[in-house]
Scaffold this motif. Structure first.
Motif, short mmCIF file in Angstrom:
data_model
loop_
_atom_site.label_atom_id
_atom_site.label_comp_id
_atom_site.label_asym_id
_atom_site.label_seq_id
_atom_site.Cartn_x
_atom_site.Cartn_y
_atom_site.Cartn_z
N SER A 260 0.83 -1.20 0.00
CA SER A 260 0.00 0.00 0.00
C SER A 260 0.87 1.25 0.00
N THR A 261 1.94 1.22 0.79
CA THR A 261 2.82 2.37 0.88
C THR A 261 3.49 2.66 -0.45
N LEU A 262 4.05 1.60 -1.05
CA LEU A 262 4.76 1.79 -2.32
C LEU A 262 3.83 2.23 -3.43
N ASN A 263 2.66 1.65 -3.47
CA ASN A 263 1.74 1.99 -4.55
C ASN A 263 1.25 3.42 -4.44
N ASN A 264 1.04 3.89 -3.22
CA ASN A 264 0.66 5.28 -3.04
C ASN A 264 1.79 6.20 -3.46
N ASP A 265 3.04 5.78 -3.11
CA ASP A 265 4.19 6.60 -3.46
C ASP A 265 4.37 6.65 -4.96
N GLU A 266 4.11 5.52 -5.65
CA GLU A 266 4.22 5.50 -7.10
C GLU A 266 3.18 6.40 -7.74
N ARG A 267 1.98 6.44 -7.14
CA ARG A 267 0.94 7.30 -7.68
C ARG A 267 1.34 8.76 -7.57
N ASP A 268 1.95 9.10 -6.40
CA ASP A 268 2.39 10.48 -6.22
C ASP A 268 3.48 10.84 -7.23
N ALA A 269 4.38 9.88 -7.47
CA ALA A 269 5.50 10.15 -8.36
C ALA A 269 5.10 10.15 -9.82
N SER A 270 4.01 9.46 -10.17
CA SER A 270 3.66 9.30 -11.58
C SER A 270 3.34 10.63 -12.25
N SER A 271 2.89 11.60 -11.45
CA SER A 271 2.55 12.90 -12.04
C SER A 271 3.80 13.65 -12.47
N LEU A 272 4.98 13.23 -11.93
CA LEU A 272 6.22 13.91 -12.29
C LEU A 272 6.90 13.28 -13.49
N LEU A 273 6.42 12.11 -13.90
CA LEU A 273 7.07 11.39 -14.99
C LEU A 273 6.63 11.94 -16.34
N ASP A 274 7.48 11.74 -17.32
CA ASP A 274 7.11 12.06 -18.70
C ASP A 274 5.95 11.14 -19.11
N PRO A 275 4.84 11.69 -19.60
CA PRO A 275 3.69 10.83 -19.95
C PRO A 275 4.06 9.73 -20.93
N MET A 276 5.03 9.97 -21.81
CA MET A 276 5.42 8.97 -22.79
C MET A 276 6.18 7.82 -22.12
N GLU A 277 6.78 8.10 -20.94
CA GLU A 277 7.56 7.07 -20.27
C GLU A 277 6.72 6.29 -19.27
N CYS A 278 5.56 6.81 -18.91
CA CYS A 278 4.70 6.13 -17.92
C CYS A 278 3.68 5.28 -18.66
N THR A 279 3.86 3.97 -18.59
CA THR A 279 2.98 3.08 -19.37
C THR A 279 1.60 2.94 -18.74
N ASP A 280 1.51 3.03 -17.41
CA ASP A 280 0.23 2.89 -16.74
C ASP A 280 -0.31 4.25 -16.34
N THR A 281 -1.57 4.48 -16.60
CA THR A 281 -2.21 5.71 -16.15
C THR A 281 -2.39 5.65 -14.63
N ALA A 282 -2.62 6.81 -14.02
CA ALA A 282 -2.84 6.85 -12.58
C ALA A 282 -4.06 6.03 -12.20
N GLU A 283 -5.09 6.08 -13.05
CA GLU A 283 -6.30 5.33 -12.77
C GLU A 283 -6.03 3.83 -12.85
N GLU A 284 -5.22 3.43 -13.81
CA GLU A 284 -4.89 2.00 -13.93
C GLU A 284 -4.08 1.53 -12.73
N GLN A 285 -3.13 2.35 -12.29
CA GLN A 285 -2.36 1.99 -11.09
C GLN A 285 -3.28 1.85 -9.89
N ARG A 286 -4.23 2.75 -9.81
CA ARG A 286 -5.16 2.76 -8.67
C ARG A 286 -6.00 1.48 -8.64
#
Length: 631
Positions: A260-286
Motif C-alpha cells: 500500500s505504501t509503495l503503490n501510493n508513493d508510485e501514484r504520487d511520483a507518476s505525475s512527475l514522470l514524462d507521460p510517454m515514459e509512464c505506461t500505466d495511467t494513474a487510474e490504472e495503477q489505482r
C-alpha cells in the motif's frame, strides 16, 4: 500452516528446478489428510485482520476480470553490504522481495531469473445464498482450533473503527519518508530496511485507504454484495480458466502493508514522470494496485473450477467416491420429489401445475449447444401474478432457500433506464467494469415484471431489455468493449413473474391459478418455511442441484415412438402442433424424467409430458377467452 518458511528453506539449500512441483505435491498431499481442507481458513468467512500474512488460505470466488500478465523475479540474489555474502531467494508466491537490514538486491546478478504470472481479479460468488454461506461457515468452525490463525496475532482495529481515527499528517510524512527507500523490480517490491518499514506502514495502513481521492469500487456485479475482493496471482495453467468461472483457490495470503505504501508513493511520483515514459495511467495503477488491506493478494498453489457451490454435495460429482453418495440419494428420490412438489404448491398458492413446471425450471440447464442454439434452457413465464403485491418477493424468498445462487431483478422503468446490465471495458483503468448480467453458471435470475408501470424507456433502458432478451433466447451476454462486442456464453435460469404475458421471450408460459388467498403473504411464507424440517429442506437443495448434472438419453425405440406420435398429432390437428411444439415437449419430457431420477425417456414420462402441456395450453386458452389479450 506457514508456506513462506517451506520455500525459504528450499532457496537456502540452492536452486532446485523441481522445487515448484514439490510445493504443489506437498500441499496436495496435505489437503488429502483428515479433512484438511476444513482446517484451512477461508477468506469468505474469516475477517482479513484475523489472518496472518503469508499463511495458507482458501477462497471461493468468481473470476470477474483478468489483468495483463506480469513479470516477477523468480530467482534473485541479495548481497550483504558488510560481509559481501550472497544469498539466493525465490520470488514465487511473494509480492515483496526478502532482504535483511544489511542486504540489498543485486539487480545485475547473472543468476536473476525473470518469470511470468497471471493476475485475476476475483470476487465472492455473486448472489450466493445465505444458507450456502452458513453451511460453509459451520463446516469450518466445527474443526477450528483456537490456536490457528483465526486468533489475531496483534491488536488491530476493524476497518470501521479505523475510519474514525484522527488522521495525523506527521505519521503520514514519516511513513512516506520510509517508503522512499523502497523500489519495485520485476513484479516484486524490495526495500533496504524491511523491519522498520513494515512497522511504520502497519501503523498507517488504513490512512492509505482513507486518502484515496474517491472510494475504491470493488466492482461486484450485484448491488449489496459483501466480502473481500482479491487479486489472485496464478503461476500454472492459467489458460484453463476464463472470466465468470467459479473457483476454489488454495494459496499464500499476501497483505504486506509495504504494498500500500509503495503503490501510493508510485501514484504520487507518476505525475512527475514524462507521460510517454509512464505506461500505466494513474487510474490504472489505482485499480490494479489497491491497498492490500482492502484487496488482499493470494498467490495460488492449487486451484480448481467448481462444478457447483452447494456445500451439501461432494465438490466433484464425477469422482468415484462421490458415486456412493449419489446412488444413496437417488434411492430415496421419489419421496423427496413428492414433498418438494407439495412445498412449491403451497408457495404458489395451491397451484400444483405451476409447481410442476417450477421444479422442471429449477433443474433445467444448458446441456449442449448446437451451432448458436443452446439446448436445455427452460425460461418460464408465470403470468397471472398479483400486480404491485409482495407475491413475487415472497416466492423469491422460497427460491433463495432452495438454490445456491440467485438474484431478483425488479423490472421498473427506473431500474431499466439506470442500472448497468452489460459489463463494459474501461480502457482508462484497463479493467472490465461489471454489470448485473455478469453471473456464473447455474444462477437463478428471477425477473419481477409485476412492478412495471407505464413510462418511457431511454436508450440504456432499451439496451438493457435487449440484453435480457438475448440472455433468455441465446444464453449469452455481449460485453461492451467500445469498438466491438464480445460474446460470453452463459447458463442462467431465468424465471419471469408478470401480470399478463411477459414483454420478454420465454420458453414456457403458464398462467397462475391460485387456490388460496392469504391475507398476509409475509406471515404465510414465514409459516411455510417454518413448517419444513431443516433436514427436508437440505434434501430439496441436494435434489435440485444434483439432477442438473445427470446424464440423459433417449433410446432408438422411444425416438421412433415419439416420431410416430408426433406424426399422428399433426394428422389430427395440423394447425396446433409445430416443430417448436415438439421441441418443447421433448424438453419437458427430459426434465420430467430427470425429476423422477430417470436418465432415459420412458413411454410413461412421454405421456405425462403431453398431459402437462395439454393442461398448460388449456389454461392459457381459457384465459384468452376471458380477456382476449393473454396470448
Amino acid at each position: 500452516m506457514r508456506a513462506d518458511k517451506w520455500t525459504k528453506d528450499r532457496a537456502q539449500n540452492g536452486v532446485n528446478p523441481d522445487w515448484e512441483k514439490k510445493v504443489i505435491e506437498y500441499f496436495k498431499e496435505k489437503l488429502k489428510e483428515n479433512n484438511a481442507p476444513k482446517w484451512v481458513p477461508s477468506l469468505n468467512e474469516v475477517p482479513l485482520h484475523y489472518l496472518k500474512p503469508n499463511s495458507f488460505v482458501k477462497f471461493r470466488c468468481m473470476i470477474q476480470d483478468m489483468f495483463d500478465p506480469e513479470f516477477y523475479m523468480g530467482v534473485y540474489e541479495t548481497v550483504n553490504r558488510n560481509t559481501k555474502a550472497r544469498v539466493l531467494h525465490f520470488g514465487k508466491y511473494r509480492d515483496v522481495a526478502e532482504c535483511g537490514p544489511q542486504q540489498e538486491v543485486d539487480l545485475n546478478s547473472p543468476r536473476t531469473t525473470t518469470l511470468e504470472r497471471q493476475t485475476f481479479y476475483c470476487v465472492p460468488v455473486p448472489g450466493e445464498s445465505t444458507w450456502v454461506k452458513e453451511a460453509y461457515v459451520n463446516a469450518n468452525q466445527a474443526r477450528v482450533s483456537p490456536s490457528t490463525s483465526y486468533t489475531p496475532s496483534r491488536h488491530k482495529r476493524s476497518y470501521e473503527d479505523d475510519e474514525d481515527m484522527d488522521l495525523q499528517p506527521s505519521k503520514q510524512k514519516d511513513q512516506h519518508a520510509g517508503a522512499r527507500q523502497a523500489g519495485s523490480v520485476g513484479g516484486l517490491q524490495w526495500c533496504g530496511e524491511p523491519k522498520r518499514l513494515e512497522t511504520e506502514a502497519s501503523t498507517g495502513q488504513q490512512l492509505n485507504f482513507l486518502n484515496f481521492s474517491s472510494p475504491f469500487d470493488l466492482n461486484f456485479p450485484l448491488p449489496g454484495e459483501k466480502g473481500p475482493a482479491c487479486l489472485v496471482k496464478v503461476y500454472e495453467d492459467w489458460d484453463c480458466f476464463k472470466v465468470n468461472d467459479v473457483l476454489e483457490l488454495y494459496g499464500i495470503l499476501s497483505v504486506d502493508p509495504v504494498l500500500s505504501t509503495l503503490n501510493n508513493d508510485e501514484r504520487d511520483a507518476s505525475s512527475l514522470l514524462d507521460p510517454m515514459e509512464c505506461t500505466d495511467t494513474a487510474e490504472e495503477q489505482r485499480v490494479h494496485s489497491p491497498p492490500a488491506s482492502l484487496v488482499p493478494r493470494i498467490h495460488v498453489v492449487l486451484a480448481q473450477k467448481l462444478q457447483h457451490i452447494n456445500p451439501l454435495l461432494p465438490a466433484c460429482l464425477n469422482k468415484e467416491e462421490s458415486k456412493t453418495f449419489i446412488s444413496g440419494f437417488m434411492s430415496e428420490l421419489s419421496p423427496v420429489r413428492a414433498e418438494l412438489l407439495g412445498f412449491l404448491t403451497h408457495a404458489l398458492l395451491g397451484d400444483s401445475l405451476a409447481a410442476e413446471y417450477l421444479i422442471l425450471h429449477l433443474i433445467s440447464t444448458v446441456y449442449t449447444r448446437r451451432d448458436v442454439l443452446p439446448l436445455g434452457k427452460f425460461t418460464v413465464n408465470l403470468s397471472g401474478c398479483p400486480r404491485n403485491s409482495s407475491f413475487t418477493e415472497h416466492l423469491y424468498r422460497i427460491i433463495q432457500h432452495l438454490v445456491p445462487a440467485s438474484f431478483r431483478l425488479q423490472m421498473t422503468i427506473e431500474n431499466m433506464n439506470h442500472l448497468r446490465f452489460i459489463p463494459h471495458k474501461d480502457y482508462a483503468a484497463n479493467r472490465l467494469v461489471s454489470g448485473l448480467l455478469q453471473l456464473p453458471s447455474n444462477t437463478s435470475l428471477v425477473i419481477d415484471e409485476t412492478l412495471l408501470e407505464q413510462g418511457q424507456l431511454d436508450t440504456p433502458g432499451v439496451h438493457n431489455v435487449t440484453a435480457l432478451s438475448n440472455l433468455i433466447t441465446w444464453q449469452k451476454v455481449d460485453y461492451d468493449f467500445s469498438y466491438h462486442h464480445m460474446e460470453f456464453p452463459c447458463n442462467i435460469n431465468v424465471f419471469i413473474t408478470s401480470e399478463g404475458r411477459s414483454l420478454l421471450p420465454a420458453d414456457c408460459h403458464i398462467r397462475l391459478q391460485p387456490q388460496l388467498a392469504p391475507p398476509n403473504m409475509e406471515e404465510y411464507t414465514n409459516s411455510l418455511l417454518a413448517a419444513v424440517l431443516p433436514s427436508v429442506l437440505n434434501k430439496f437443495r441436494i435434489y435440485l442441484t444434483l439432477l442438473r448434472f445427470l446424464d440423459y438419453s433417449i433410446s432408438d425405440e422411444i425416438t421412433k415412438a415419439v416420431e410416430d406420435d408426433f406424426v399422428e398429432m399433426r394428422k389430427n390437428d395440423p394447425q396446433s402442433i409445430t416443430a417448436d411444439d415438439l421441441h418443447q415437449l421433448l424438453i419437458v419430457a427430459r426434465f420430467l424424467s430427470l425429476s423422477a431420477g430417470q436418465t432415459t425417456l420412458s413411454r410413461e414420462r412421454w405421456l405425462r409430458a403431453k398431459q402437462l402441456e395439454s393442461l398448460r395450453r388449456t389454461r392459457l386458452q381459457q384465459q384468452k377467452c376471458v380477456n382476449g389479450n393473454e396470448l
